[in-house]
Design a protein around this motif. Sequence first.
Motif, mmCIF file in Angstrom:
data_model
loop_
_atom_site.group_PDB
_atom_site.id
_atom_site.type_symbol
_atom_site.label_atom_id
_atom_site.label_comp_id
_atom_site.label_asym_id
_atom_site.label_seq_id
_atom_site.Cartn_x
_atom_site.Cartn_y
_atom_site.Cartn_z
ATOM 1 N N VAL A 174 0.881 -1.394 0.140
ATOM 2 C CA VAL A 174 -0.116 -0.118 0.210
ATOM 3 C C VAL A 174 0.929 1.322 0.148
ATOM 4 O O VAL A 174 0.660 2.302 -0.544
ATOM 5 C CB VAL A 174 -0.823 0.126 1.129
ATOM 6 N N ALA A 175 2.125 1.193 0.737
ATOM 7 C CA ALA A 175 2.953 2.300 0.716
ATOM 8 C C ALA A 175 4.174 1.849 1.291
ATOM 9 O O ALA A 175 4.133 0.704 2.041
ATOM 10 C CB ALA A 175 2.312 3.423 1.834
ATOM 11 N N THR A 176 5.393 2.588 1.315
ATOM 12 C CA THR A 176 6.528 2.341 1.919
ATOM 13 C C THR A 176 6.886 3.547 2.809
ATOM 14 O O THR A 176 6.777 4.764 2.424
ATOM 15 C CB THR A 176 7.529 2.093 0.835
ATOM 16 N N VAL A 177 7.422 3.351 3.727
ATOM 17 C CA VAL A 177 8.016 4.365 4.560
ATOM 18 C C VAL A 177 9.721 4.154 4.814
ATOM 19 O O VAL A 177 9.768 3.037 5.663
ATOM 20 C CB VAL A 177 7.402 4.451 5.990
ATOM 21 N N ASP A 226 -1.875 -5.625 6.291
ATOM 22 C CA ASP A 226 -1.643 -4.735 7.619
ATOM 23 C C ASP A 226 -2.857 -4.030 7.501
ATOM 24 O O ASP A 226 -3.441 -3.921 9.089
ATOM 25 C CB ASP A 226 -0.335 -3.827 7.459
ATOM 26 N N ILE A 227 -3.517 -3.337 6.719
ATOM 27 C CA ILE A 227 -4.767 -2.852 6.584
ATOM 28 C C ILE A 227 -5.779 -3.447 7.032
ATOM 29 O O ILE A 227 -6.706 -3.190 7.869
ATOM 30 C CB ILE A 227 -5.108 -1.900 5.283
ATOM 31 N N ASP A 228 -5.837 -4.829 6.539
ATOM 32 C CA ASP A 228 -7.001 -5.630 6.849
ATOM 33 C C ASP A 228 -7.036 -5.892 8.337
ATOM 34 O O ASP A 228 -8.005 -6.102 8.751
ATOM 35 C CB ASP A 228 -6.949 -6.875 5.743
ATOM 36 N N ALA A 229 -5.938 -6.272 8.751
ATOM 37 C CA ALA A 229 -5.864 -6.713 10.117
ATOM 38 C C ALA A 229 -6.225 -5.553 11.209
ATOM 39 O O ALA A 229 -6.513 -5.713 12.242
ATOM 40 C CB ALA A 229 -4.343 -7.134 10.564
ATOM 41 N N ILE A 230 -5.774 -4.420 10.671
ATOM 42 C CA ILE A 230 -6.293 -3.260 11.386
ATOM 43 C C ILE A 230 -7.757 -3.112 11.455
ATOM 44 O O ILE A 230 -8.478 -2.651 12.497
ATOM 45 C CB ILE A 230 -5.537 -1.913 11.054
ATOM 46 N N LEU A 231 -8.280 -3.169 10.267
ATOM 47 C CA LEU A 231 -9.809 -2.899 10.263
ATOM 48 C C LEU A 231 -10.480 -3.953 10.910
ATOM 49 O O LEU A 231 -11.748 -3.715 11.420
ATOM 50 C CB LEU A 231 -10.235 -3.079 8.523
ATOM 51 N N SER A 232 -10.059 -5.042 11.170
ATOM 52 C CA SER A 232 -10.664 -6.239 11.864
ATOM 53 C C SER A 232 -10.727 -6.087 13.258
ATOM 54 O O SER A 232 -11.427 -6.654 13.842
ATOM 55 C CB SER A 232 -9.940 -7.731 11.556
ATOM 56 N N GLN A 233 -9.761 -5.196 13.655
ATOM 57 C CA GLN A 233 -10.014 -4.704 15.203
ATOM 58 C C GLN A 233 -10.905 -3.777 15.470
ATOM 59 O O GLN A 233 -10.952 -3.418 16.638
ATOM 60 C CB GLN A 233 -8.363 -4.403 15.500
ATOM 61 N N ILE A 263 -6.243 6.225 7.000
ATOM 62 C CA ILE A 263 -5.307 5.199 7.947
ATOM 63 C C ILE A 263 -3.981 5.049 7.466
ATOM 64 O O ILE A 263 -2.993 4.915 8.233
ATOM 65 C CB ILE A 263 -6.206 3.736 7.858
ATOM 66 N N VAL A 264 -3.921 4.795 6.069
ATOM 67 C CA VAL A 264 -2.394 4.631 5.636
ATOM 68 C C VAL A 264 -1.484 5.800 5.790
ATOM 69 O O VAL A 264 -0.468 5.859 6.169
ATOM 70 C CB VAL A 264 -2.564 4.277 4.185
ATOM 71 N N ASP A 265 -2.339 7.121 5.803
ATOM 72 C CA ASP A 265 -1.486 8.315 6.142
ATOM 73 C C ASP A 265 -1.110 8.525 7.530
ATOM 74 O O ASP A 265 0.100 8.833 7.851
ATOM 75 C CB ASP A 265 -2.438 9.571 5.648
ATOM 76 N N ARG A 266 -2.001 8.115 8.236
ATOM 77 C CA ARG A 266 -1.573 8.044 9.884
ATOM 78 C C ARG A 266 -0.427 7.085 10.203
ATOM 79 O O ARG A 266 0.469 7.180 10.773
ATOM 80 C CB ARG A 266 -2.950 8.010 10.747
ATOM 81 N N MET A 267 -0.674 5.811 9.470
ATOM 82 C CA MET A 267 0.210 4.741 9.633
ATOM 83 C C MET A 267 1.494 5.316 9.289
ATOM 84 O O MET A 267 2.561 4.956 9.848
ATOM 85 C CB MET A 267 -0.150 3.422 9.083
#
Length: 292
Positions: free
Chosen positions: A38-41, A50-57, A75-79
């Motif tokens: 989705v992105a790299t930092v 990672d996004i799917d795992a977070i959404l499930s929580q 969400i991705v921007d904040r991550m």
Amino acid sequence: MKKVVVLAMLILLAVTGCSKEKGVTATGSKTISDPNVVATVGGEKIMAADIDAILSQIPEPYRARYSAPEAKREIVDRMAEVRMMAMEAKKRGIDKKPETKLKLEYIVDQILAKDLEDSTVQDIKITDADIAKYYNDNKAKFAVGPRVKARHILVPKEEDAKAILAQLKKGADFATLAKEKSKCPSAPRGGDLGWITKGRMDPEFEKAAFALKKGEMSGVVKSSFGYHIIKVDDIDEGKEKPLEEVKPAIERQIKREKREEAVNKMKEDIKKAFPVVTNEEYFKKAQAEAQM
């Protein structure tokens, strides 16, 4: 406020949820060829998983909102922002500071303890027989009523209440006098209080109201609010809610009870391996300091 709370939870999950796999850094509008990234930092990838795992929580009431494309971007921007700042913090050695290490250790301990609890209770099953037994053993909890549909006239002085009662006994209309004489906010409705269940009104008022039959009127009743004249328009003797109506609530209650029981047993077992000893002198000193 709710959005902020949920987003704060997402940020915390983001800190621990980013993939550690190294790759080519992508910034700005550069293209990422891997559809699972989705992105790299820096050199670290944020994966779709990672996004799917977070959404499930996310709690169910908010999940649909954060599943929308624009919300996922947020969400991705904040991550990415949190991960970027964390990387810089490590670069500056902030993670090596004693106070920071203490915070990190405490957060890790909390997460591990919570996951241990979850793993302990994940196999708890609630059967229809469990639910039926709880329902039959606790029927009083699922009873509605009894209740009365009442109206009243409230005045501050007993002599005024007696005078109004005399008018009513001579045939005056209760609702009309309530509108004219009552000092209760229910006056514009002819004194109508709607349906009343036990335990919600002044004890003296309630005692008098539930002693009346349908269509009956009380004498002068003194309460902490003043002097009342009460009339009961209808009575509902009460009934038990059917099992199917309360089944979800019972299932949740049994789960809570079984979870608490399982977790408490686990803690007692763990104490045998990791006994807790407290220094009572520390607390005596703290008590003495507090009294200074």
